[in-house]
Design an enzyme around this catalytic site. Structure first.
Site, PDB file in Angstrom:
ATOM      1  N   GLU A  60       0.850  -1.185   0.000  1.00  0.00           N
ATOM      2  CA  GLU A  60       0.000   0.000   0.000  1.00  0.00           C
ATOM      3  C   GLU A  60       0.896   1.249   0.000  1.00  0.00           C
ATOM      4  O   GLU A  60       1.957   1.279   0.623  1.00  0.00           O
ATOM      5  CB  GLU A  60      -0.864   0.003   1.254  1.00  0.00           C
ATOM      6  CG  GLU A  60      -1.780   1.199   1.394  1.00  0.00           C
ATOM      7  CD  GLU A  60      -2.595   1.183   2.679  1.00  0.00           C
ATOM      8  OE1 GLU A  60      -3.679   1.778   2.692  1.00  0.00           O
ATOM      9  OE2 GLU A  60      -2.139   0.577   3.672  1.00  0.00           O
ATOM     10  N   LYS A 135      -9.503   1.151  -2.651  1.00  0.00           N
ATOM     11  CA  LYS A 135      -9.709   0.602  -1.308  1.00  0.00           C
ATOM     12  C   LYS A 135     -11.128   0.890  -0.814  1.00  0.00           C
ATOM     13  O   LYS A 135     -11.574   2.041  -0.784  1.00  0.00           O
ATOM     14  CB  LYS A 135      -8.674   1.224  -0.373  1.00  0.00           C
ATOM     15  CG  LYS A 135      -8.696   0.712   1.057  1.00  0.00           C
ATOM     16  CD  LYS A 135      -7.580   1.397   1.840  1.00  0.00           C
ATOM     17  CE  LYS A 135      -7.538   0.957   3.282  1.00  0.00           C
ATOM     18  NZ  LYS A 135      -6.447   1.647   4.030  1.00  0.00           N
ATOM     19  N   CYS A 176      -5.016  -3.312   2.751  1.00  0.00           N
ATOM     20  CA  CYS A 176      -4.802  -3.036   4.178  1.00  0.00           C
ATOM     21  C   CYS A 176      -6.039  -3.271   5.050  1.00  0.00           C
ATOM     22  O   CYS A 176      -6.378  -4.406   5.364  1.00  0.00           O
ATOM     23  CB  CYS A 176      -4.253  -1.622   4.340  1.00  0.00           C
ATOM     24  SG  CYS A 176      -3.426  -1.332   5.931  1.00  0.00           S
TER      25      CYS A 176
END
Length: 295
Positions: A60, A135, A176
């Site tokens: 990330e 994300k 994440c």
């Protein structure tokens, strides 16, 4: 391609795809500008390709880790002109590898919303973008050690899950904090993902407590390889990340891992037939039932 329905999970492994895949996870400590970030990660990717990796994954924030909003505003750009994204696409083509830019922090492109996108990009050996994934879940938290994160103030969450075809099977994309939402991983597995990427910049407290156990749980639940390249160490903007990049097999065993937070290359060889074996042994993906919520 984006996930639009539940393809049969048994299609995640087929006799016409390669049985073994040599990969490498890149663990970095991304600087606060895309140009500096490219300089650091390019060296590691070249090392991975020299070692035989056909698929390389970065963490990330590969192009930028800068939580100071005023400074980030000075360097953030559109995806099409970001120096790190451009450089990494060219590098994938030069090295003839598949490359996952775990995420790039770029302008979202949504009118009236000045927040960035935390965007994962799968690059093919010609340098083309196969799929984009923004994300889905943003990290807003006050940690016991006094650290505060309000990702929602600077990152616009995405709206769609994503999977993509590779020569070795389907790849599911997450970033994440998505790791804490098992229903997302289940949908990716049901859409045929035999590998799921979890590029991350985990905090130290949450990494110490939860990183390994969550990665292994997601692998067991989905019967998929979990590929988790991570940021590690003390960054220019003051944050600290956990490192400990890891590859977990579909049965939950750790295939390869890093025990520190220094920049490095983590190679691994994946036996793709392990996906079919795990899902045949415990066919939980076939056993969902409708039920009433608790009252």
């Amino acid at each position: 391609m984006r996930w639009t329905g539940a393809a049969a999970w048994t299609h995640c492994w087929r006799p016409d795809v390669f049985d073994t895949l040599d990969i490498a996870l890149i663990q970095t400590r991304t600087p606060a500008t895309p140009v500096a970030a490219l300089d650091q990660v390019e060296t590691l990717i070249r090392e991975a390709a020299t070692g035989g990796a056909k698929f390389v994954l970065t963490p990330e924030g590969t192009n930028l880790l800068e939580q100071r909003r005023d400074r980030r505003a000075d360097v953030i750009t559109d995806e099409e002109v970001d120096p790190a994204v451009i450089g990494l696409r060219r590098l994938a083509a030069e090295l003839e590898i598949w490359l996952l830019i775990g995420s790039a922090i770029v302008r979202s492109g949504h009118a009236g919303d000045d927040r960035a996108a935390n965007r994962s990009l799968l690059i093919d050996p010609n340098g083309g973008i196969v799929v984009r994934y923004d994300k889905l879940h943003v990290f807003d938290v006050d940690l016991p050690n006094g650290e505060t994160y309000r990702e929602s103030t600077t990152i616009r969450p995405g709206d769609d899950a994503a999977v993509a075809d590779t020569p070795w099977g389907r790849l599911g994309l997450t970033v994440c904090y998505d790791l804490r939402f098992p229903h997302l991983f289940r949908q990716l597995a049901k859409a045929g993902a035999s590998m799921i990427a979890v590029p991350a910049a985990f905090t130290v407290p949450t990494g110490l407590a939860h990183w390994e156990v969550l990665l292994r749980a997601r692998a067991i639940e989905t019967g998929a390889f979990i590929l988790a390249p991570a940021q590690g160490g003390s960054h220019e903007d003051g944050r600290n990340t956990w490192g400990r990049s890891m590859v977990v097999a579909p049965w939950g065993e750790i295939v390869a891992s890093v025990d520190h937070d220094e920049p490095c290359v983590l190679p691994a060889s994946l036996d793709m037939s392990a996906v079919e074996k795990a899902r045949t042994s415990v066919p939980a993906l076939l056993h969902d039932r409708e039920f009433a919520p608790p009252r």
